[in-house]
Motif scaffolding. Structure first.
Motif, PDB file in Angstrom:
ATOM      1  N   PRO A  33       0.913  -1.128  -0.198  1.00  0.00           N
ATOM      2  CA  PRO A  33       0.099  -0.432   0.350  1.00  0.00           C
ATOM      3  C   PRO A  33       1.062   1.604   0.206  1.00  0.00           C
ATOM      4  O   PRO A  33       1.809   1.302   0.969  1.00  0.00           O
ATOM      5  CB  PRO A  33      -0.820  -0.338   1.355  1.00  0.00           C
ATOM      6  CG  PRO A  33      -0.023  -0.517   2.180  1.00  0.00           C
ATOM      7  CD  PRO A  33       0.722  -1.611   1.052  1.00  0.00           C
ATOM      8  N   GLN A  34       0.372   1.754  -1.092  1.00  0.00           N
ATOM      9  CA  GLN A  34       1.904   3.594  -1.149  1.00  0.00           C
ATOM     10  C   GLN A  34       3.225   2.631  -0.833  1.00  0.00           C
ATOM     11  O   GLN A  34       3.351   2.566  -1.739  1.00  0.00           O
ATOM     12  CB  GLN A  34       0.956   5.045   0.319  1.00  0.00           C
ATOM     13  CG  GLN A  34      -0.454   5.009   0.251  1.00  0.00           C
ATOM     14  CD  GLN A  34      -1.042   5.200   1.215  1.00  0.00           C
ATOM     15  OE1 GLN A  34      -0.601   6.848   1.063  1.00  0.00           O
ATOM     16  NE2 GLN A  34      -2.248   4.780   1.801  1.00  0.00           N
ATOM     17  N   LYS A  35       3.709   4.020   0.143  1.00  0.00           N
ATOM     18  CA  LYS A  35       5.107   3.608  -0.084  1.00  0.00           C
ATOM     19  C   LYS A  35       5.518   2.304   0.626  1.00  0.00           C
ATOM     20  O   LYS A  35       6.363   1.928   0.040  1.00  0.00           O
ATOM     21  CB  LYS A  35       6.094   4.799   0.244  1.00  0.00           C
ATOM     22  CG  LYS A  35       5.204   5.661  -0.260  1.00  0.00           C
ATOM     23  CD  LYS A  35       6.444   7.359   0.368  1.00  0.00           C
ATOM     24  CE  LYS A  35       5.681   7.453   1.787  1.00  0.00           C
ATOM     25  NZ  LYS A  35       7.382   8.177   2.116  1.00  0.00           N
ATOM     26  N   ALA A  36       4.475   1.695   0.810  1.00  0.00           N
ATOM     27  CA  ALA A  36       5.277   0.378   2.483  1.00  0.00           C
ATOM     28  C   ALA A  36       5.654  -0.586   1.099  1.00  0.00           C
ATOM     29  O   ALA A  36       4.667  -1.178   0.544  1.00  0.00           O
ATOM     30  CB  ALA A  36       4.124   0.380   3.525  1.00  0.00           C
ATOM     31  N   ARG A  37       6.056  -1.596   1.933  1.00  0.00           N
ATOM     32  CA  ARG A  37       6.321  -2.958   1.570  1.00  0.00           C
ATOM     33  C   ARG A  37       5.880  -4.210   2.586  1.00  0.00           C
ATOM     34  O   ARG A  37       7.034  -4.221   3.065  1.00  0.00           O
ATOM     35  CB  ARG A  37       7.724  -2.946   0.502  1.00  0.00           C
ATOM     36  CG  ARG A  37       7.423  -4.761  -0.072  1.00  0.00           C
ATOM     37  CD  ARG A  37       8.468  -4.181  -1.736  1.00  0.00           C
ATOM     38  NE  ARG A  37       7.434  -4.086  -2.233  1.00  0.00           N
ATOM     39  CZ  ARG A  37       8.016  -3.738  -3.623  1.00  0.00           C
ATOM     40  NH1 ARG A  37       9.026  -4.726  -4.118  1.00  0.00           N
ATOM     41  NH2 ARG A  37       6.958  -3.117  -4.549  1.00  0.00           N
ATOM     42  N   ALA A  38       5.299  -4.856   2.311  1.00  0.00           N
ATOM     43  CA  ALA A  38       5.522  -5.976   3.597  1.00  0.00           C
ATOM     44  C   ALA A  38       5.534  -7.527   3.018  1.00  0.00           C
ATOM     45  O   ALA A  38       4.812  -7.957   1.940  1.00  0.00           O
ATOM     46  CB  ALA A  38       4.541  -6.355   4.710  1.00  0.00           C
ATOM     47  N   ALA A  43       5.391  -0.293   6.932  1.00  0.00           N
ATOM     48  CA  ALA A  43       4.317  -0.207   7.583  1.00  0.00           C
ATOM     49  C   ALA A  43       3.638   1.403   6.835  1.00  0.00           C
ATOM     50  O   ALA A  43       4.881   2.792   7.152  1.00  0.00           O
ATOM     51  CB  ALA A  43       3.484  -0.595   8.677  1.00  0.00           C
ATOM     52  N   MET A  44       2.781   1.569   6.546  1.00  0.00           N
ATOM     53  CA  MET A  44       2.742   3.392   6.553  1.00  0.00           C
ATOM     54  C   MET A  44       2.481   3.989   7.685  1.00  0.00           C
ATOM     55  O   MET A  44       1.475   2.571   8.954  1.00  0.00           O
ATOM     56  CB  MET A  44       1.597   3.895   5.681  1.00  0.00           C
ATOM     57  CG  MET A  44       1.691   3.629   4.290  1.00  0.00           C
ATOM     58  SD  MET A  44       2.775   4.293   3.509  1.00  0.00           S
ATOM     59  CE  MET A  44       2.247   5.628   3.786  1.00  0.00           C
ATOM     60  N   ARG A  45       2.681   5.128   7.835  1.00  0.00           N
ATOM     61  CA  ARG A  45       3.091   5.601   9.640  1.00  0.00           C
ATOM     62  C   ARG A  45       1.818   6.612   9.249  1.00  0.00           C
ATOM     63  O   ARG A  45       1.245   6.489  10.280  1.00  0.00           O
ATOM     64  CB  ARG A  45       4.050   7.261   9.358  1.00  0.00           C
ATOM     65  CG  ARG A  45       5.213   6.383  10.551  1.00  0.00           C
ATOM     66  CD  ARG A  45       6.162   7.452  10.392  1.00  0.00           C
ATOM     67  NE  ARG A  45       7.217   6.841  10.748  1.00  0.00           N
ATOM     68  CZ  ARG A  45       8.209   7.362  11.875  1.00  0.00           C
ATOM     69  NH1 ARG A  45       7.225   8.207  13.259  1.00  0.00           N
ATOM     70  NH2 ARG A  45       9.157   6.934  12.085  1.00  0.00           N
ATOM     71  N   GLU A  46       1.311   6.949   7.966  1.00  0.00           N
ATOM     72  CA  GLU A  46      -0.591   7.535   8.058  1.00  0.00           C
ATOM     73  C   GLU A  46      -0.766   7.295   6.404  1.00  0.00           C
ATOM     74  O   GLU A  46      -0.426   7.714   5.387  1.00  0.00           O
ATOM     75  CB  GLU A  46      -0.413   9.025   8.126  1.00  0.00           C
ATOM     76  CG  GLU A  46       0.315   9.599   9.550  1.00  0.00           C
ATOM     77  CD  GLU A  46      -0.270   9.206  10.060  1.00  0.00           C
ATOM     78  OE1 GLU A  46      -1.519   9.562  10.202  1.00  0.00           O
ATOM     79  OE2 GLU A  46      -0.271   9.617  11.362  1.00  0.00           O
ATOM     80  N   ASP A  95      13.092   6.460   5.806  1.00  0.00           N
ATOM     81  CA  ASP A  95      11.495   6.299   5.368  1.00  0.00           C
ATOM     82  C   ASP A  95      11.179   7.524   5.815  1.00  0.00           C
ATOM     83  O   ASP A  95      10.060   6.265   7.162  1.00  0.00           O
ATOM     84  CB  ASP A  95      11.050   6.223   3.828  1.00  0.00           C
ATOM     85  CG  ASP A  95      10.063   6.897   3.406  1.00  0.00           C
ATOM     86  OD1 ASP A  95       9.374   7.724   4.092  1.00  0.00           O
ATOM     87  OD2 ASP A  95      10.086   6.689   2.197  1.00  0.00           O
ATOM     88  N   PRO A  96      10.245   8.808   5.937  1.00  0.00           N
ATOM     89  CA  PRO A  96      10.601   9.287   8.239  1.00  0.00           C
ATOM     90  C   PRO A  96       8.360   8.847   7.538  1.00  0.00           C
ATOM     91  O   PRO A  96       8.232   9.458   7.986  1.00  0.00           O
ATOM     92  CB  PRO A  96      10.504  10.810   7.544  1.00  0.00           C
ATOM     93  CG  PRO A  96      10.867  10.740   6.011  1.00  0.00           C
ATOM     94  CD  PRO A  96      11.574   9.693   5.572  1.00  0.00           C
ATOM     95  N   GLY A  97       7.681   8.793   5.791  1.00  0.00           N
ATOM     96  CA  GLY A  97       6.618   8.022   6.091  1.00  0.00           C
ATOM     97  C   GLY A  97       6.385   6.690   6.576  1.00  0.00           C
ATOM     98  O   GLY A  97       5.727   5.973   6.504  1.00  0.00           O
ATOM     99  N   LEU A  98       7.519   5.731   6.796  1.00  0.00           N
ATOM    100  CA  LEU A  98       7.344   3.998   7.003  1.00  0.00           C
ATOM    101  C   LEU A  98       7.988   3.836   8.287  1.00  0.00           C
ATOM    102  O   LEU A  98       8.494   4.831   8.789  1.00  0.00           O
ATOM    103  CB  LEU A  98       8.074   3.661   6.205  1.00  0.00           C
ATOM    104  CG  LEU A  98       7.349   3.688   4.469  1.00  0.00           C
ATOM    105  CD1 LEU A  98       8.204   3.243   3.747  1.00  0.00           C
ATOM    106  CD2 LEU A  98       6.650   3.027   4.877  1.00  0.00           C
ATOM    107  N   TYR A  99       7.398   3.023   8.535  1.00  0.00           N
ATOM    108  CA  TYR A  99       8.164   2.370   9.946  1.00  0.00           C
ATOM    109  C   TYR A  99       8.014   1.207   9.371  1.00  0.00           C
ATOM    110  O   TYR A  99       8.055   0.679   8.585  1.00  0.00           O
ATOM    111  CB  TYR A  99       6.712   1.812  10.525  1.00  0.00           C
ATOM    112  CG  TYR A  99       6.294   2.909  12.185  1.00  0.00           C
ATOM    113  CD1 TYR A  99       7.088   3.455  13.114  1.00  0.00           C
ATOM    114  CD2 TYR A  99       4.702   3.692  11.742  1.00  0.00           C
ATOM    115  CE1 TYR A  99       6.253   4.262  13.940  1.00  0.00           C
ATOM    116  CE2 TYR A  99       4.619   4.496  12.753  1.00  0.00           C
ATOM    117  CZ  TYR A  99       5.486   4.284  13.291  1.00  0.00           C
ATOM    118  OH  TYR A  99       4.289   6.287  15.262  1.00  0.00           O
ATOM    119  N   ARG A 100       9.564   0.224  10.296  1.00  0.00           N
ATOM    120  CA  ARG A 100       9.613  -0.923   9.555  1.00  0.00           C
ATOM    121  C   ARG A 100       9.805  -2.042  10.339  1.00  0.00           C
ATOM    122  O   ARG A 100       9.511  -1.941  11.701  1.00  0.00           O
ATOM    123  CB  ARG A 100      11.151  -0.815   9.526  1.00  0.00           C
ATOM    124  CG  ARG A 100      11.888  -2.593   9.158  1.00  0.00           C
ATOM    125  CD  ARG A 100      13.536  -1.671   8.543  1.00  0.00           C
ATOM    126  NE  ARG A 100      13.880  -0.995   9.308  1.00  0.00           N
ATOM    127  CZ  ARG A 100      14.678  -1.214  10.936  1.00  0.00           C
ATOM    128  NH1 ARG A 100      14.563  -2.323  11.174  1.00  0.00           N
ATOM    129  NH2 ARG A 100      15.223   0.124  11.443  1.00  0.00           N
TER     130      ARG A 100
END
Length: 110
Positions: free
Chosen positions: A9-14, A31-34, A60-65
């Motif tokens: 989803p969006q920038k995330a890849r899981a 995972a997406m932060r927002e 990437d500040p928009g993501l969690y890992r």
């Protein structure tokens, strides 16, 4: 089942796969932060995973890992955390080699 499924989803890849008691998301997944959906039924669980150190800030500040493998109750809960929004896991997780959904694979549509 030992095959890995992917969700982007969006920038995330899981990467995740079904296990006997739920759904496992692999260490290093993001995972997406927002996320974009306004309804976020899994936000409380996501915040708990951040407090526990399972989800850590990514480069990437928009993501969690994911700092380690983590098992969720279901593919939908795992997808909701990755997407930061409500999610139908069986329809959102896809097998990389042929793009079949988890739902199709589990129904025997290998």
């Amino acid at each position: 089942m030992t095959e890995w499924f992917e969700m982007c989803p969006q920038k995330a890849r899981a990467y995740g796969r079904p296990v006997a008691s739920g759904f496992l998301v692999r260490e290093g997944s993001t995972a997406m932060r927002e996320g974009s959906p306004l309804v976020k039924r899994d936000r409380e669980e996501r915040d708990r995973l951040v407090r526990l150190g399972v989800l850590v800030p990514d480069a990437d500040p928009g993501l969690y890992r994911f700092s380690r493998d983590h098992e969720f109750n279901s593919s939908s809960q795992a997808g909701g955390i990755v997407k930061d929004g409500n999610c139908s896991g069986p329809q959102s997780w896809r097998r990389s080699r042929d793009d079949k959904t988890l739902k199709v694979v589990l129904a025997g549509g290998a």
